[in-house]
Write a protein that holds these residues in place. Structure first.
Motif, PDB file in Angstrom:
ATOM      1  N   THR A  85       0.656  -1.088  -0.050  1.00  0.00           N
ATOM      2  CA  THR A  85       0.201   0.053   0.106  1.00  0.00           C
ATOM      3  C   THR A  85       0.856   1.298   0.122  1.00  0.00           C
ATOM      4  O   THR A  85       2.030   1.384   0.726  1.00  0.00           O
ATOM      5  N   LEU A  86       0.420   2.382  -0.854  1.00  0.00           N
ATOM      6  CA  LEU A  86       1.360   3.535  -0.957  1.00  0.00           C
ATOM      7  C   LEU A  86       0.124   4.818  -0.452  1.00  0.00           C
ATOM      8  O   LEU A  86      -0.879   4.745  -0.927  1.00  0.00           O
ATOM      9  N   TYR A  87       0.793   5.349   0.445  1.00  0.00           N
ATOM     10  CA  TYR A  87      -0.055   6.728   0.755  1.00  0.00           C
ATOM     11  C   TYR A  87       0.665   7.935   0.190  1.00  0.00           C
ATOM     12  O   TYR A  87       1.794   8.055   0.569  1.00  0.00           O
ATOM     13  N   ILE A  88       0.005   8.578  -0.555  1.00  0.00           N
ATOM     14  CA  ILE A  88       0.536   9.929  -1.320  1.00  0.00           C
ATOM     15  C   ILE A  88      -0.314  11.086  -1.439  1.00  0.00           C
ATOM     16  O   ILE A  88      -1.391  10.828  -0.953  1.00  0.00           O
ATOM     17  N   ASN A  89       0.087  12.172  -1.638  1.00  0.00           N
ATOM     18  CA  ASN A  89      -0.358  13.314  -1.808  1.00  0.00           C
ATOM     19  C   ASN A  89      -0.802  13.564  -3.498  1.00  0.00           C
ATOM     20  O   ASN A  89       0.145  12.954  -4.174  1.00  0.00           O
ATOM     21  N   LEU A  90      -1.700  14.158  -3.380  1.00  0.00           N
ATOM     22  CA  LEU A  90      -1.962  14.404  -4.942  1.00  0.00           C
ATOM     23  C   LEU A  90      -1.046  15.331  -5.736  1.00  0.00           C
ATOM     24  O   LEU A  90      -0.541  16.404  -4.944  1.00  0.00           O
ATOM     25  N   GLY A  91      -0.508  14.810  -6.698  1.00  0.00           N
ATOM     26  CA  GLY A  91       0.681  15.483  -7.306  1.00  0.00           C
ATOM     27  C   GLY A  91       2.045  14.979  -7.235  1.00  0.00           C
ATOM     28  O   GLY A  91       2.977  15.092  -7.822  1.00  0.00           O
ATOM     29  N   ASP A  92       2.087  13.826  -5.964  1.00  0.00           N
ATOM     30  CA  ASP A  92       3.236  13.093  -5.944  1.00  0.00           C
ATOM     31  C   ASP A  92       3.569  12.083  -7.033  1.00  0.00           C
ATOM     32  O   ASP A  92       2.463  11.732  -7.727  1.00  0.00           O
ATOM     33  N   HIS A  93       4.701  11.706  -7.425  1.00  0.00           N
ATOM     34  CA  HIS A  93       5.193  10.681  -8.196  1.00  0.00           C
ATOM     35  C   HIS A  93       5.607   9.525  -7.379  1.00  0.00           C
ATOM     36  O   HIS A  93       6.222   9.561  -6.510  1.00  0.00           O
ATOM     37  N   ILE A  94       5.421   8.273  -8.104  1.00  0.00           N
ATOM     38  CA  ILE A  94       5.860   7.072  -7.434  1.00  0.00           C
ATOM     39  C   ILE A  94       6.618   6.349  -8.215  1.00  0.00           C
ATOM     40  O   ILE A  94       6.452   6.162  -9.422  1.00  0.00           O
ATOM     41  N   SER A  95       7.387   5.418  -7.318  1.00  0.00           N
ATOM     42  CA  SER A  95       8.147   4.235  -8.253  1.00  0.00           C
ATOM     43  C   SER A  95       7.400   3.032  -7.809  1.00  0.00           C
ATOM     44  O   SER A  95       7.259   2.771  -6.488  1.00  0.00           O
ATOM     45  N   LEU A  96       7.255   1.979  -8.697  1.00  0.00           N
ATOM     46  CA  LEU A  96       6.701   0.673  -8.381  1.00  0.00           C
ATOM     47  C   LEU A  96       7.445  -0.303  -8.925  1.00  0.00           C
ATOM     48  O   LEU A  96       8.135  -0.307  -9.906  1.00  0.00           O
ATOM     49  N   ASN A  97       8.206  -0.750  -7.736  1.00  0.00           N
ATOM     50  CA  ASN A  97       9.228  -1.803  -7.734  1.00  0.00           C
ATOM     51  C   ASN A  97       8.829  -3.451  -7.600  1.00  0.00           C
ATOM     52  O   ASN A  97       8.086  -3.577  -6.453  1.00  0.00           O
ATOM     53  N   SER A  98       9.531  -4.208  -8.318  1.00  0.00           N
ATOM     54  CA  SER A  98       8.968  -5.700  -8.070  1.00  0.00           C
ATOM     55  C   SER A  98      10.147  -6.479  -7.843  1.00  0.00           C
ATOM     56  O   SER A  98      11.165  -6.113  -8.323  1.00  0.00           O
ATOM     57  N   GLU A  99      10.110  -7.756  -7.328  1.00  0.00           N
ATOM     58  CA  GLU A  99      11.060  -8.724  -7.468  1.00  0.00           C
ATOM     59  C   GLU A  99      10.330 -10.135  -7.874  1.00  0.00           C
ATOM     60  O   GLU A  99       9.235 -10.211  -7.423  1.00  0.00           O
ATOM     61  N   PHE A 100      11.040 -10.887  -8.749  1.00  0.00           N
ATOM     62  CA  PHE A 100      10.524 -12.078  -9.149  1.00  0.00           C
ATOM     63  C   PHE A 100      11.435 -13.209  -9.240  1.00  0.00           C
ATOM     64  O   PHE A 100      12.680 -12.927  -9.174  1.00  0.00           O
ATOM     65  N   SER A 101      10.805 -14.390  -9.320  1.00  0.00           N
ATOM     66  CA  SER A 101      11.654 -15.580  -9.470  1.00  0.00           C
ATOM     67  C   SER A 101      11.232 -16.372 -10.779  1.00  0.00           C
ATOM     68  O   SER A 101       9.922 -16.675 -10.620  1.00  0.00           O
ATOM     69  N   ASN A 102      11.906 -17.229 -11.392  1.00  0.00           N
ATOM     70  CA  ASN A 102      11.567 -18.050 -12.268  1.00  0.00           C
ATOM     71  C   ASN A 102      12.600 -18.947 -12.659  1.00  0.00           C
ATOM     72  O   ASN A 102      14.067 -18.636 -12.474  1.00  0.00           O
ATOM     73  N   ASN A 103      12.524 -20.127 -13.235  1.00  0.00           N
ATOM     74  CA  ASN A 103      13.579 -21.174 -13.576  1.00  0.00           C
ATOM     75  C   ASN A 103      14.475 -20.486 -14.807  1.00  0.00           C
ATOM     76  O   ASN A 103      15.476 -20.883 -14.918  1.00  0.00           O
ATOM     77  N   SER A 104      13.794 -19.487 -15.675  1.00  0.00           N
ATOM     78  CA  SER A 104      14.724 -19.003 -16.395  1.00  0.00           C
ATOM     79  C   SER A 104      14.518 -17.193 -16.674  1.00  0.00           C
ATOM     80  O   SER A 104      13.419 -16.942 -15.916  1.00  0.00           O
ATOM     81  N   ASP A 105      15.034 -16.755 -17.480  1.00  0.00           N
ATOM     82  CA  ASP A 105      14.841 -15.240 -17.773  1.00  0.00           C
ATOM     83  C   ASP A 105      13.654 -14.966 -18.765  1.00  0.00           C
ATOM     84  O   ASP A 105      13.547 -13.759 -18.986  1.00  0.00           O
TER      85      ASP A 105
END
Length: 257
Positions: A85-105
């Motif tokens: 969950t992200l709490y921001i003010n109107l006008g803020d810029h956000i970054s959305l980052n993930s982490e993942f795993s799989n047997n291959s790329d």
């Protein structure tokens, strides 16, 4: 009479399965005149294997007794958006980052928005956005075997539309409190107009397309190049926010010498 007894052939039963997260495997070992016993006590010839693991099936005819060992593996396909969950003010810029795993790329990504603006890069594992409303961002990853997994982040946008202004300005040239201007969240709103009128309704000042928090767009207390007469003036302003909301404000300003 010669009697030929054929060996019990279970080669049609696969012993290794690879599944996507949440999927099940149906094993059909149906043969005529055969009795079945699964490792969990089930005696049906058909069985849904609903989770990864090792299973055994005992198959018994009148002449033979055989066991089949079945392995169900999950491809370990996982995706996780680091923020829940992200709490921001109107006008803020956000970054959305993930982490993942799989047997291959060999994986692909797709971001979707629900009730909000789109992300900058919809096919990247990490991206950015400028949310305008409360809503969700969903990231789905698909691997080479078409297994798909998803995760979601909820963004709550605080819309503070507070605007501040002085109620007294001076026209004595001391550079202190001598400009009337509006202050607020400049990342979320821009001024449409600011107009000031004297007690008789004459317009003494107008600024169009002004910026919040900037004295250079305000009124310095002069009219036609000279200090305005001391007294009470009225003002009206219009603001437009990046989410489309328009706000009209009015008030009084006192000019002193």
């Amino acid at each position: 009479t010669d009697l030929l007894v054929r060996p019990l052939d279970l080669s049609f039963i696969s012993e290794n399965y690879s599944t996507c997260p949440g999927d099940s495997v149906l094993v059909d070992a149906t043969l005529h005149g055969i009795k079945y016993l699964w490792s969990d006590g089930d005696t049906a010839p058909k069985k849904w294997l609903q989770s990864p693991g090792d299973y055994s099936l005992n198959v018994r005819s009148l002449c033979e007794d055989k066991q089949v060992n079945i392995s169900v593996k999950n491809d370990l396909v996982k995706i996780n958006i680091i923020e829940d969950t992200l709490y921001i003010n109107l006008g803020d810029h956000i970054s959305l980052n993930s982490e993942f795993s799989n047997n291959s790329d060999q994986v692909s990504f797709i971001w979707e928005s629900v009730g909000n603006t789109d992300v900058y890069c919809s096919t990247c594992p990490n991206t950015e956005a400028d949310p305008l409303n409360d809503g969700y961002y969903i990231l789905t990853m698909t691997n080479e075997e078409r297994c798909s997994v998803s995760d979601v982040v909820f963004v709550r946008v605080k819309k503070d539309r507070s605007v501040f202004n002085p109620n007294i300005i001076s026209v004595n040239g001391d550079q202190t409190n001598d400009v009337f201007f509006l202050s607020g969240n400049a990342l979320a709103a821009e001024g449409i107009y600011l107009r000031i009128f004297d007690r008789w309704g004459n317009k003494v000042f107008e600024s169009v397309g002004f910026q919040l928090n900037q004295p250079s767009f305000g009124w310095d207390g002069t009219f036609l190049g000279s200090p305005a007469t001391a007294g009470v003036y009225t003002w009206v302003a219009g603001l437009k926010y990046i989410d489309g909301f328009e706000q009209m404000l009015t008030g009084d300003i006192t000019v002193i010498k």
